[in-house]
Write an enzyme that holds these catalytic residues in place. Structure first.
Site, PDB file in Angstrom:
ATOM      1  N   SER A  62      -7.918   3.631   8.725  1.00 19.41           N
ATOM      2  CA  SER A  62      -8.586   3.561   7.437  1.00 19.41           C
ATOM      3  C   SER A  62      -7.829   2.629   6.497  1.00 19.41           C
ATOM      4  O   SER A  62      -8.413   1.739   5.862  1.00 19.41           O
ATOM      5  CB  SER A  62      -8.689   4.964   6.825  1.00 19.41           C
ATOM      6  OG  SER A  62      -9.254   4.911   5.532  1.00 19.41           O
ATOM      7  N   ASP A 110     -15.611   2.363   7.266  1.00 20.72           N
ATOM      8  CA  ASP A 110     -14.504   3.260   6.914  1.00 20.72           C
ATOM      9  C   ASP A 110     -14.836   4.073   5.676  1.00 20.72           C
ATOM     10  O   ASP A 110     -14.502   5.264   5.599  1.00 20.72           O
ATOM     11  CB  ASP A 110     -13.220   2.461   6.686  1.00 20.72           C
ATOM     12  CG  ASP A 110     -12.092   3.366   6.222  1.00 20.72           C
ATOM     13  OD1 ASP A 110     -11.617   4.165   7.051  1.00 20.72           O
ATOM     14  OD2 ASP A 110     -11.717   3.310   5.037  1.00 20.72           O
ATOM     15  N   HIS A 122       0.855  -1.188   0.000  1.00 23.90           N
ATOM     16  CA  HIS A 122       0.000   0.000   0.000  1.00 23.90           C
ATOM     17  C   HIS A 122       0.885   1.231   0.000  1.00 23.90           C
ATOM     18  O   HIS A 122       1.838   1.332   0.767  1.00 23.90           O
ATOM     19  CB  HIS A 122      -0.911   0.050   1.232  1.00 23.90           C
ATOM     20  CG  HIS A 122      -1.746   1.299   1.265  1.00 23.90           C
ATOM     21  ND1 HIS A 122      -2.919   1.424   0.555  1.00 23.90           N
ATOM     22  CD2 HIS A 122      -1.544   2.493   1.888  1.00 23.90           C
ATOM     23  CE1 HIS A 122      -3.417   2.634   0.749  1.00 23.90           C
ATOM     24  NE2 HIS A 122      -2.608   3.299   1.549  1.00 23.90           N
ATOM     25  N   LYS A 182      -8.891  -1.901   5.846  1.00 22.39           N
ATOM     26  CA  LYS A 182      -9.126  -2.514   4.536  1.00 22.39           C
ATOM     27  C   LYS A 182      -8.072  -3.575   4.227  1.00 22.39           C
ATOM     28  O   LYS A 182      -8.375  -4.630   3.673  1.00 22.39           O
ATOM     29  CB  LYS A 182      -9.163  -1.442   3.457  1.00 22.39           C
ATOM     30  CG  LYS A 182     -10.371  -0.516   3.550  1.00 22.39           C
ATOM     31  CD  LYS A 182     -10.501   0.395   2.372  1.00 22.39           C
ATOM     32  CE  LYS A 182      -9.482   1.511   2.367  1.00 22.39           C
ATOM     33  NZ  LYS A 182      -9.755   2.553   3.365  1.00 22.39           N
ATOM     34  N   ARG A 216     -14.779  12.653   6.677  1.00 23.17           N
ATOM     35  CA  ARG A 216     -13.491  13.284   6.972  1.00 23.17           C
ATOM     36  C   ARG A 216     -13.074  14.210   5.847  1.00 23.17           C
ATOM     37  O   ARG A 216     -12.483  15.277   6.070  1.00 23.17           O
ATOM     38  CB  ARG A 216     -12.420  12.214   7.206  1.00 23.17           C
ATOM     39  CG  ARG A 216     -12.591  11.451   8.525  1.00 23.17           C
ATOM     40  CD  ARG A 216     -11.709  10.224   8.559  1.00 23.17           C
ATOM     41  NE  ARG A 216     -10.320  10.566   8.310  1.00 23.17           N
ATOM     42  CZ  ARG A 216      -9.451   9.765   7.682  1.00 23.17           C
ATOM     43  NH1 ARG A 216      -9.833   8.585   7.222  1.00 23.17           N
ATOM     44  NH2 ARG A 216      -8.206  10.151   7.514  1.00 23.17           N
TER      45      ARG A 216
END
Length: 426
Positions: free
Chosen positions: A186, A164, A83, A190, A171
């Site tokens: 967040s 989320d 990620h 996931k 947000r």
């Protein structure tokens, strides 16, 4: 029995939320009994007051519990994902996923679309004719199990950490995106729900990143590594530099073409370097230590995986990529050496040309973006093209040029070189 007002007040006053309070408020928000304005207020309190490790872990677990969790334990190969926190020209997923798959790992890469100055991986891949991002869980599992493919890049399903997704939308419009506990939970909710066994995080640092300083990035990386470790996912984070764009392109189809160059054994040095560094970290996390990822780039096996992955998701790896109808060049005003090229300036310019979107759900122009003809350290001559701007809507050129203004410097001496990887957090 917890209630929303007392939970907001607890965090507002700087106290620690219990697991019971967190479970209650996230469940209530998911079911609609906790109102958006109440969750927005709590998010602001978290931004201002912070969370400790136990609170962040409980918050992440509650996010995961709001939906389903994928299970890849039956696959014959270890699973590992990467990620990135997002940057300009950050096309690394495109060559990285097939490269790691070609080395013997299964790569379930759930990715997103861009918003603002950072491009989304799915937007880039959707510039390939026929390619589709939305897959069922069964399709994901089948592609990963196929020994000729072994990698998938797709959108997260609506049932993966749905709380989320709802919270992020709040947000984004309430000034609370920057909360490190909420960013960490967040991302990790996931990734943990995705079911991967190992995870490598690329935490960007610099003017073109969300984390502007190494201290901020290290804090975020440590929080995410802790969350992964607590959940039984082997997690490592690399802090990588994002003051200058990665590679020579920023834009969807432009970045796909550059990624294919890397898979063909060429491409810009910084893209190759970071791809190989992250591949090595992913393979180590997956327990694969007998394969050299550079060799997989050289011998064509990574390219074979790329073609198989694109085909498996309905795409045509031989199709021509979209090309913008209009271009404009920005040239150097003097002789010298390019000493600075600001990632944010390039990212905003590409976004204004149509490569990105202002609001979720807007279409992007696949051919729009910025091609860079020089990087810091390169000699330039007056009148030489520094950038080629591409778009289908030429009325965008003025605002894109404005975004680049002041985004680069030309001097007499080359700037000092700095390593792409700043630090590693385990």
């Amino acid at each position: 029995m917890p209630d929303a007002v007392s939970i907001i007040a607890t965090k507002r006053d700087g106290h620690v939320l219990s697991s019971e309070q967190i479970d209650w408020v996230v469940d209530g928000f998911t079911r609609g009994t906790v109102a958006d304005e109440q969750m927005s207020s709590l998010a602001m309190a978290i931004l201002l007051r912070g969370m400790n490790r136990e609170e962040i872990s409980s918050w992440t677990n509650a996010m995961i519990a709001s939906g389903t969790r994928l299970d890849f334990s039956s696959l014959p190969r270890p699973t590992v994902d990467k990620h990135s926190t997002g940057g300009v020209g950050d096309k690394i997923t495109l060559p990285l996923a097939p490269l790691v798959a070609s080395c013997g790992a299964a790569v379930p890469q759930l990715s997103g679309r861009g918003l603002g100055h950072t491009g989304g991986t799915l937007d880039k891949l959707e510039s390939i004719a026929g390619w589709r991002a939305d897959l069922t869980n069964d399709e994901i599992h089948s592609i990963l199990a196929d020994p000729a493919v072994g990698g998938v890049v797709c959108a997260a399903g609506a049932d993966l950490a749905p709380a989320d997704k709802r919270l992020y939308a709040l947000r984004d419009v309430t000034g609370t995106v920057e909360s490190i506990p909420l960013i960490a939970s967040s991302i990790m909710s996931k990734k943990i729900a995705e079911g991967t066994s190992a995870l490598v995080l690329d935490v960007k640092v610099g003017t073109g990143a969300f984390m502007k300083t190494a201290e901020q990035a290290r804090e975020l990386a440590a929080a995410m590594v802790d969350l992964g470790t607590d959940a039984g996912v082997r997690t490592i984070a690399l802090l990588t530099r994002m003051d200058t764009p990665l590679g020579l392109t920023a834009g969807n189809a432009l970045e796909v073409a550059e990624s294919v160059e890397v898979l063909a054994g060429g491409g810009p040095d910084d893209i190759v370097e970071l791809t190989v560094e992250l591949a090595a970290a992913m393979l180590a996390a997956a327990g694969i230590d007998d394969v050299d990822p550079r060799e997989r780039l050289r011998d064509g096996r990574a390219m074979d995986r790329w073609r198989a992955m694109i085909s498996a998701q309905g795409g045509d790896p031989d199709a021509n990529l979209p090309v913008a109808r209009h271009t404009h060049q920005v040239t150097a005003g003097s002789d010298g050496v390019l000493t600075r090229l600001d990632a944010m300036a390039v990212g905003v310019s590409a976004w204004r040309l149509g490569a990105g979107r202002e609001r979720q759900g807007e279409p992007v122009q696949f051919g729009a973006g910025v091609t860079m003809h020089a990087k810091p350290g390169d000699a330039v001559r007056a009148g030489q093209p520094l950038f080629t701007l591409s778009t289908d809507t030429p009325e965008r050129f003025d605002s894109a040029i404005d975004a680049l203004t002041g985004g680069w410097d030309i001097g007499a001496d080359a700037p000092p070189t700095a390593p792409l990887v700043i630090d590693t957090v385990r």
